[in-house]
Design an enzyme around this catalytic site. Structure first.
Site, mmCIF file in Angstrom:
data_model
loop_
_atom_site.group_PDB
_atom_site.id
_atom_site.type_symbol
_atom_site.label_atom_id
_atom_site.label_comp_id
_atom_site.label_asym_id
_atom_site.label_seq_id
_atom_site.Cartn_x
_atom_site.Cartn_y
_atom_site.Cartn_z
ATOM 1 C CB ILE A 59 47.972 20.301 -88.958
ATOM 2 C CG1 ILE A 59 48.549 20.596 -90.349
ATOM 3 C CG2 ILE A 59 48.840 19.357 -88.189
ATOM 4 C CD1 ILE A 59 49.951 21.184 -90.319
ATOM 5 C CG ASN A 80 34.797 26.490 -97.408
ATOM 6 O OD1 ASN A 80 34.151 25.588 -96.868
ATOM 7 N ND2 ASN A 80 34.489 27.768 -97.300
ATOM 8 C CG ASP A 115 42.365 36.177 -97.509
ATOM 9 O OD1 ASP A 115 41.551 36.882 -96.880
ATOM 10 O OD2 ASP A 115 42.273 34.939 -97.571
HETATM 11 P P1 ADP Z 1 42.381 29.195 -93.633
HETATM 12 O O1 ADP Z 1 41.540 28.607 -94.724
HETATM 13 O O2 ADP Z 1 41.704 29.272 -92.321
HETATM 14 O O3 ADP Z 1 43.136 30.403 -94.034
HETATM 15 P P2 ADP Z 1 44.250 27.152 -94.221
HETATM 16 O O4 ADP Z 1 43.262 26.352 -94.966
HETATM 17 O O5 ADP Z 1 45.362 27.803 -94.931
HETATM 18 O O6 ADP Z 1 43.514 28.176 -93.282
HETATM 19 O O7 ADP Z 1 44.883 26.250 -93.108
HETATM 20 C C1 ADP Z 1 44.085 25.674 -92.088
HETATM 21 C C2 ADP Z 1 44.918 25.519 -90.839
HETATM 22 O O8 ADP Z 1 46.027 24.662 -91.119
HETATM 23 C C3 ADP Z 1 45.541 26.830 -90.357
HETATM 24 O O9 ADP Z 1 44.656 27.574 -89.580
HETATM 25 C C4 ADP Z 1 46.714 26.311 -89.563
HETATM 26 O O10 ADP Z 1 46.303 25.916 -88.268
HETATM 27 C C5 ADP Z 1 47.127 25.074 -90.352
HETATM 28 N N1 ADP Z 1 48.243 25.391 -91.264
HETATM 29 C C6 ADP Z 1 48.196 25.918 -92.491
HETATM 30 N N2 ADP Z 1 49.422 26.072 -93.024
HETATM 31 C C7 ADP Z 1 50.282 25.612 -92.085
HETATM 32 C C8 ADP Z 1 51.715 25.515 -91.999
HETATM 33 N N3 ADP Z 1 52.498 25.931 -93.006
HETATM 34 N N4 ADP Z 1 52.249 25.007 -90.864
HETATM 35 C C9 ADP Z 1 51.452 24.601 -89.846
HETATM 36 N N5 ADP Z 1 50.120 24.676 -89.854
HETATM 37 C C10 ADP Z 1 49.528 25.170 -90.952
#
Ligand code: ADP
Length: 352
Positions: A75, A79, A191
Site C-alpha cells: 500500500i 526510500n 516530521d
Molecule cells: P512517507 O515515507 O511518505 O512518510 P510511509 O513510507 O510511512 O510514507 O508510507 C507510505 C504510504 O503507505 C503512506 O503515504 C500511506 O499511503 C501508506 N501507509 C503508511 N502507513 C499506513 C497505515 N498505518 N495504514 C494505511 N496506510 C499506510
C-alpha cells in the site's frame, strides 16, 4: 485484538549479557538498549535488573508476529520503506506492516531502540497505534493500525484543496494528537507532514511515523536524499541543535496552509537534491513566514496559521493553546461529516 493495548511482548532468545551498545546486535539478531530487548520475535522489556526480571508473557491472543499474518498487498513505498496491508490469520483483522530496511550502525541502533520504546508507549485516538516491532535481516518491521484512507497527501492530491470547514475538523484531531504527544508524553514528532497524517473511513485523522522518519533520515544516505522531510521544518531546525515541541507547531501550520491553498506555502526552486535542500533551507530561513490570505480565508483561519507560522518558536502557540483557538470550533455547528468526505471526495478508500 480490535482494541489497542500496550505493545505486545513476546518471549525472546536468551537475552545478551552485554549491556553496552557496542555489542548491541548478537548473532541471534537480538539487541538491547537499557531495559529494552528487540529481535525478530518482538520486543521485551525487562526490569532494571536485566535478565533476572522478565515480564509476564501476555496471553496468546494479544500477540502478533510475522508468522501470524498474510500479506494482502503493497500500500505504500518510500526510500527503503515498504508498507503492506496484512491480515491476521486467526482474527482476520487488518494491519499495516511497515518494513524499514537499514544497514543499521551502532549509534543508529541506540537511537532506534529509544524511538521504538517511545512509539510503543503511545496510546491515543489521534496517533496511529504501533502494535509490534521486529528487527530481522537488517530491517525493522512495525505492525501498525491500518488506516484505510491512506495519507492526507494522497487525499490532497485527489481533492486539491480542503475547504475551511472540513479543514477545521481535520486540524482539530491533529492538534489533539500533538497535544497528547507534547503535553502528556513530552515528546516531539519532528516530521509532521501530509504523508504522516493518515485517514480512515470513520473520518478519523491520526498522526503516524513518530520517530520512524527521524530514524530513516539519520541513517546512511537518507539524510540527503529525503529532501521532502525538510519542507515542513521550522527555521530553527536548520540552525539550532536543540529544538522543542513548537517545531511541530510550525509544521502543523505549513500542512494546514497547504491543505487550504492546494500548494506548498513557499515557492522553492527545484534544481536537484543538493540545491533543493539548500534552497529549502535558505527559503525557510530567509523568507518571511507564509500567511493565509485574508481575501480567501476567514480571520480565524488566518489567525490560526499565523499562530503557528512564527519564525521565533517562542512566539508560536502551544498545542494546548491551539486547542482553544476559535478556528477549531467555529464550524462545530455544521457537524462536518469527515467520514463521507474522505469516502466520497477522495479516491474510493483502499479496497481489500
Ligand atoms: P512517507 O515515507 O511518505 O512518510 P510511509 O513510507 O510511512 O510514507 O508510507 C507510505 C504510504 O503507505 C503512506 O503515504 C500511506 O499511503 C501508506 N501507509 C503508511 N502507513 C499506513 C497505515 N498505518 N495504514 C494505511 N496506510 C499506510
Amino acid at each position: 485484538m480490535a482494541k489497542r493495548g500496550p505493545l505486545n511482548i513476546i518471549s525472546l532468545d536468551v537475552p545478551p549479557q552485554q549491556d553496552s551498545l557496542a555489542k548491541f546486535l548478537t548473532q541471534s539478531g537480538t539487541f538491547r538498549e537499557g531495559d529494552l530487548f528487540v529481535n525478530k520475535d518482538g520486543i521485551r522489556i525487562v526490569g532494571n535488573s536485566g535478565v533476572d526480571a522478565p515480564p509476564p508473557i501476555k496471553p496468546l491472543d494479544d500477540q502478533i508476529s510475522l508468522a501470524d499474518v498474510d500479506v494482502i498487498k503493497v500500500i505504500g513505498k518510500g526510500n527503503n520503506v515498504i508498507v503492506q496491508l496484512v491480515q491476521h490469520k486467526w482474527t482476520n483483522q487488518f494491519f499495516a506492516l511497515k518494513v524499514i530496511h537499514m544497514n543499521i550502525q551502532e549509534s543508529d541502533r541506540k537511537r532506534t531502540a529509544k524511538e521504538l520504546e517511545i512509539n510503543r508507549s503511545l496510546e491515543c485516538p489521534y496517533v496511529v497505534a504501533c502494535y509490534q516491532c521486529f528487527y530481522q535481516n537488517n530491517a525493522f518491521y512495525l505492525i501498525l493500525e491500518y488506516m484505510d484512507g491512506g495519507s492526507l497527501l494522497d487525499f490532497l492530491r485527489k481533492v486539491r484543496t480542503i475547504p475551511e470547514d472540513h479543514l477545521a475538523a481535520i486540524c482539530k484531531q491533529v492538534v489533539k494528537g500533538l497535544h497528547y504527544l507534547h503535553h502528556q508524553k513530552h515528546v516531539i514528532h519532528r516530521d509532521l507532514k501530509p504523508s504522516n497524517l493518515l485517514i480512515n473511513h470513520l473520518g478519523e485523522v491520526k498522526i503516524t511515523d513518530f520517530g520512524v522518519s527521524a530514524i530513516v533520515a539519520s541513517t546512511s544516505a537518507q539524510a540527503n536524499t529525503n529532501v521532502g522531510t525538510y519542507y515542513y521544518m521550522g527555521p530553527e531546525r536548520f540552525s539550532e541543535e536543540t529544538y522543542g515541541a513548537r517545531s511541530d507547531i510550525w509544521s502543523l501550520g505549513m500542512v494546514m496552509l497547504e491543505c487550504a491553498t492546494g500548494k506548498f506555502p513557499y515557492a522553492i526552486p527545484d534544481d536537484g537534491w543538493a540545491a533543493t535542500y539548500y534552497s529549502v533551507m535558505q527559503t525557510i530561513i530567509e523568507q518571511p513566514p507564509p500567511r493565509a490570505s485574508p481575501d480567501e480565508f476567514s480571520p480565524e483561519f488566518c489567525s490560526f496559521i499565523s499562530s503557528c507560522l512564527q519564525k521565533d518558536p517562542k512566539a508560536r502557540l502551544s498545542a494546548q493553546q491551539l486547542l482553544e483557538h476559535p478556528f477549531l470550533s467555529m464550524y462545530d455547528d455544521l457537524a462536518i461529516d469527515l467520514a463521507s468526505y474522505f469516502t466520497n471526495d477522495g479516491s474510493p478508500l483502499t479496497t481489500l
